[in-house]
Write a protein that holds these residues in place. Structure first.
Motif, short mmCIF file in Angstrom:
data_model
loop_
_atom_site.label_atom_id
_atom_site.label_comp_id
_atom_site.label_asym_id
_atom_site.label_seq_id
_atom_site.Cartn_x
_atom_site.Cartn_y
_atom_site.Cartn_z
N TRP A 137 0.91 -1.27 -0.10
CA TRP A 137 0.11 0.00 0.13
C TRP A 137 0.74 1.15 0.12
N VAL A 138 0.69 2.22 -0.94
CA VAL A 138 1.47 3.56 -0.91
C VAL A 138 0.56 4.55 -0.18
N ASN A 139 1.14 5.14 0.60
CA ASN A 139 0.26 6.09 1.44
C ASN A 139 0.35 7.45 0.84
N GLY A 140 -0.05 7.56 -0.59
CA GLY A 140 0.17 8.82 -1.25
C GLY A 140 0.25 8.19 -2.76
N PRO A 141 0.70 9.36 -3.58
CA PRO A 141 0.66 8.98 -5.26
C PRO A 141 1.79 7.94 -5.44
N ILE A 142 1.81 7.15 -6.47
CA ILE A 142 2.74 6.31 -6.91
C ILE A 142 3.07 7.09 -8.23
N ILE A 143 4.44 7.41 -8.35
CA ILE A 143 5.02 8.09 -9.36
C ILE A 143 5.86 7.14 -10.30
N VAL A 144 5.55 6.99 -11.66
CA VAL A 144 6.25 6.05 -12.24
C VAL A 144 7.30 6.85 -13.32
N GLY A 145 8.44 6.69 -13.10
CA GLY A 145 9.62 7.36 -13.58
C GLY A 145 10.35 8.33 -12.70
N ALA A 146 11.85 8.12 -12.77
CA ALA A 146 12.64 9.19 -12.17
C ALA A 146 13.48 9.94 -13.09
N GLY A 147 12.95 10.41 -13.92
CA GLY A 147 13.61 11.51 -14.84
C GLY A 147 13.45 12.66 -14.42
N PRO A 148 13.74 13.93 -14.93
CA PRO A 148 13.62 15.22 -14.35
C PRO A 148 11.91 15.43 -14.13
N SER A 149 11.41 15.06 -14.90
CA SER A 149 9.73 15.21 -14.30
C SER A 149 9.24 14.40 -13.28
N GLY A 150 9.60 13.30 -13.17
CA GLY A 150 9.23 12.41 -11.90
C GLY A 150 9.95 13.18 -10.84
N LEU A 151 11.18 13.77 -10.86
CA LEU A 151 11.95 14.49 -9.71
C LEU A 151 11.18 15.68 -9.27
N ALA A 152 10.84 16.43 -10.34
CA ALA A 152 9.83 17.75 -10.21
C ALA A 152 8.74 17.49 -9.53
N VAL A 153 7.96 16.41 -9.87
CA VAL A 153 6.87 16.13 -8.80
C VAL A 153 7.07 15.90 -7.69
N ALA A 154 8.11 14.98 -7.35
CA ALA A 154 8.56 14.43 -6.15
C ALA A 154 8.78 15.58 -5.23
N ALA A 155 9.51 16.57 -5.68
CA ALA A 155 10.03 17.68 -4.77
C ALA A 155 8.94 18.69 -4.53
N CYS A 156 8.16 18.67 -5.32
CA CYS A 156 7.02 19.53 -5.21
C CYS A 156 5.98 18.98 -4.08
N LEU A 157 6.06 17.66 -4.32
CA LEU A 157 5.06 16.94 -3.35
C LEU A 157 5.76 16.85 -1.73
N ARG A 158 6.98 16.83 -1.91
CA ARG A 158 7.88 16.68 -0.47
C ARG A 158 7.69 18.44 0.13
N GLU A 159 7.45 19.49 -0.68
CA GLU A 159 7.15 20.51 -0.04
C GLU A 159 5.84 20.54 0.61
N GLN A 160 4.91 19.92 -0.17
CA GLN A 160 3.51 19.85 0.22
C GLN A 160 3.19 19.11 1.20
N GLY A 161 4.16 17.99 1.75
CA GLY A 161 4.20 17.18 2.82
C GLY A 161 3.18 15.98 2.57
N VAL A 162 3.33 15.74 1.02
CA VAL A 162 2.62 14.37 0.78
C VAL A 162 3.45 13.43 0.57
N PRO A 163 3.37 12.05 0.88
CA PRO A 163 4.20 11.12 0.77
C PRO A 163 3.92 10.57 -0.38
N PHE A 164 4.83 9.88 -1.09
CA PHE A 164 5.04 9.15 -2.34
C PHE A 164 6.01 8.19 -2.59
N VAL A 165 5.77 7.33 -3.47
CA VAL A 165 6.76 6.27 -3.82
C VAL A 165 7.17 6.55 -5.48
#
Length: 411
Positions: free
Chosen positions: A11-39
């Motif tokens: 179970w992922v307690n937040g969004p599942i992000i597929v891809g760790a290129g610049p796009s995936g990193l950008a989403v993850a960083a912005c989610l981190r600032e929002q306090g939203v967990p992700f994988v």
């Protein structure tokens, strides 16, 4: 536990992000600032695998660095205006470290589907030497981008060609091609730059120009051509800026039709806007074409064992072929979509409205506007998910039960 359930379910307690290129990193960083967990799930063993494993050594960012930054972090001040490949990779690694982004590497997504009954996304993955796993969560962010898969043209006889055939994703430098006759199939930014690189190393490149193409100078009077276009579009309509860009290109570069490079009837910005075709920015290849060090040839009609037949009737011999024929999305291969993506793996709705679908599905990195477009979508996605997350995780007065989103591992 693994013996009872196949595949293993997490179970992922937040969004599942597929891809760790610049796009995936950008989403993850912005989610981190929002306090939203992700994988973050990544099929390769590193972040930004396209940049780290499938780019040539001399590559630099084609646009000034201020247009290529990811959200919430500037490039180092000592970086040049056009950072090198190595500098950009270092920037991305520092970015991932700063925002504590730790992808699940070597996790190839086999399928992702929305379960209508549970209202959850089920993402099935394979990992080398391990059982399959299934990640389950409320939201799915597709960040595999426009360059997930090589495009190899279907040209008659290509498989019979006796020389080496390489896609540009496997090209590093022209060192091993010294003295060889090399056919570069494609005249985009990669085709132009690889031809220039081959020339630098003493090879004899010929570049295939099948269609009309816009070639612009990288800079005008010391200023980025792209930056000039962005400035003009604040005050003028797109069609006027297109005419200015074409005029500037003609004044700086001359009549390119004499070199075998025809301009499309549609302007460079409109062509980018409507078809995602990026104009070529000249780094010095045109000078080599004028000097006869890079040949321009028309479309290939057929390959044979040792030679190539061209559309103008000529038959030429080559030692090697480099396919600078681009990339495409691989989304249709694994995503069972509910309407956000078309059959080619791109959002049905054009930028800036193609970032959100139904049932918690999001897309980033499919804008055909490079890193700036991906960054803009990443900010939108994180803001939207942040609002939903805060609403759904508000404390309630109920006691004695734990909300399902508090569970990190289902089974």
């Amino acid at each position: 536990m693994d013996s009872l359930f196949s595949p293993r379910c997490v179970w992922v307690n937040g969004p599942i992000i597929v891809g760790a290129g610049p796009s995936g990193l950008a989403v993850a960083a912005c989610l981190r600032e929002q306090g939203v967990p992700f994988v973050v799930l990544e099929r390769e063993d590193c972040i930004a695998s396209l940049w780290q494993k499938r780019t040539y050594n001399r590559l630099k960012l084609h646009l000034p660095k201020q247009f290529c930054e990811l959200p919430r972090m500037h490039f180092p001040e000592d970086y040049p205006e056009y950072p090198t490949r190595r500098q950009f990779i270092d920037y991305l690694q520092d970015y991932a470290a700063r925002f504590e982004i730790k992808p699940e590497f070597n996790s190839t997504v086999l399928s992702a589907r929305y379960d209508e009954t549970s209202g959850l996304w089920r993402v099935r993955t394979s990992v080398p030497d391990a059982p399959e796993m299934e990640y389950i969560g409320r939201w799915l962010v597709v960040a595999t981008g426009e360059n997930a898969e090589n495009v190899k043209p279907d040209i008659p006889g290509l498989e019979d060609f006796a020389g080496e055939v390489t896609h540009v994703s496997d090209y590093k430098s022209g060192a091993k091609y010294r003295g060889k006759r090399v056919l570069v199939v494609g005249c985009g930014n990669s085709g132009m730059e690889v031809s220039l690189d081959l020339s630098d190393y003493g090879a004899h490149p010929a570049m295939v120009v099948r269609d009309a193409v816009h070639v612009l100078p990288r800079e005008v009077l010391g200023k980025s051509t792209f930056e000039l276009a962005v400035l003009l579009m604040r005050w003028l309509p797109l069609w006027v800026v297109d005419k200015i860009m074409v005029l500037v290109a003609w004044l700086v570069l001359g009549d390119l039709a004499k070199l075998g490079l025809r301009r499309p009837a549609t302007g460079p910005l409109e062509l980018k806007e409507t078809h995602g075709r990026t104009p070529v920015l000249d780094y010095g290849a045109l000078a080599r074409i004028r000097e006869g060090e890079i040949d321009v040839v028309p479309a290939v009609t057929r390959f044979n064992k040792s030679h190539v037949q061209l559309a103008d009737g000529r038959v030429l011999n080559f030692d090697a072929v480099i396919l600078a024929t681009g990339y495409r999305s691989n989304v249709p291969k694994w995503l069972q979509d509910n309407g956000l993506f078309n059959k080619d793996g791109y959002p049905n709705t054009a930028f800036p409205h193609g970032w959100k679908g139904q049932s918690g599905l999001y897309a980033v990195g499919f804008t055909k506007r490079g890193l700036s477009g991906a960054s803009a979508d990443a900010v939108r996605i994180a803001k939207d998910l942040g609002n939903v997350w805060r609403e759904e995780t508000k404390p309630t007065k109920r006691t004695g039960a734990c909300h399902r989103r508090c569970i990190s591992v289902v089974f």
